[in-house]
Motif scaffolding. Sequence first.
Motif, mmCIF file in Angstrom:
data_model
loop_
_atom_site.group_PDB
_atom_site.id
_atom_site.type_symbol
_atom_site.label_atom_id
_atom_site.label_comp_id
_atom_site.label_asym_id
_atom_site.label_seq_id
_atom_site.Cartn_x
_atom_site.Cartn_y
_atom_site.Cartn_z
ATOM 1 N N THR A 58 0.836 -1.202 0.000
ATOM 2 C CA THR A 58 0.000 0.000 0.000
ATOM 3 C C THR A 58 0.872 1.253 0.000
ATOM 4 O O THR A 58 0.609 2.211 -0.732
ATOM 5 N N SER A 61 2.430 1.673 -3.465
ATOM 6 C CA SER A 61 1.406 2.082 -4.424
ATOM 7 C C SER A 61 1.058 3.558 -4.266
ATOM 8 O O SER A 61 0.943 4.291 -5.254
ATOM 9 N N GLU A 62 0.894 4.005 -3.031
ATOM 10 C CA GLU A 62 0.575 5.416 -2.789
ATOM 11 C C GLU A 62 1.736 6.318 -3.191
ATOM 12 O O GLU A 62 1.529 7.395 -3.740
ATOM 13 N N GLN A 64 3.938 5.760 -5.541
ATOM 14 C CA GLN A 64 3.977 5.832 -7.002
ATOM 15 C C GLN A 64 2.867 6.731 -7.529
ATOM 16 O O GLN A 64 3.050 7.474 -8.488
ATOM 17 N N GLU A 65 1.705 6.687 -6.883
ATOM 18 C CA GLU A 65 0.595 7.527 -7.304
ATOM 19 C C GLU A 65 0.927 9.003 -7.097
ATOM 20 O O GLU A 65 0.676 9.838 -7.970
ATOM 21 N N VAL A 66 1.507 9.325 -5.956
ATOM 22 C CA VAL A 66 1.879 10.715 -5.664
ATOM 23 C C VAL A 66 2.969 11.162 -6.635
ATOM 24 O O VAL A 66 2.909 12.274 -7.172
ATOM 25 N N GLY A 68 3.495 10.031 -9.629
ATOM 26 C CA GLY A 68 2.890 10.170 -10.945
ATOM 27 C C GLY A 68 2.129 11.464 -11.101
ATOM 28 O O GLY A 68 2.150 12.096 -12.150
ATOM 29 N N ARG A 69 1.455 11.891 -10.030
ATOM 30 C CA ARG A 69 0.729 13.151 -10.085
ATOM 31 C C ARG A 69 1.672 14.334 -10.167
ATOM 32 O O ARG A 69 1.419 15.287 -10.890
#
Length: 74
Positions: A58, A61-62, A64-66, A68-69
């Motif tokens: 988790t 994943s978070e 990588q999401e941050v 990516g944004r």
Amino acid sequence: MNIAAFNFGNATGAALGGVVIHQELATQRRTGRHHHCLSWAGLVWFGLVWFGLVWFGTYVSEAQEVRGRSVGGG
């Protein structure tokens, strides 16, 4: 430091395993019945490892999401 940490972890694991086995034998000797300390210790260990893997997944994943944004500007 890396080798010292490895040796410490190895010794700690062996000591905890010895405590569980000793508890199993002491309980069996005292009551005359077989208790499942080893089974419970394995179940607890499995649960801790599973929780750690889920938490780490988790977290990655978070992250990588941050990332990516912030890179994508969206």
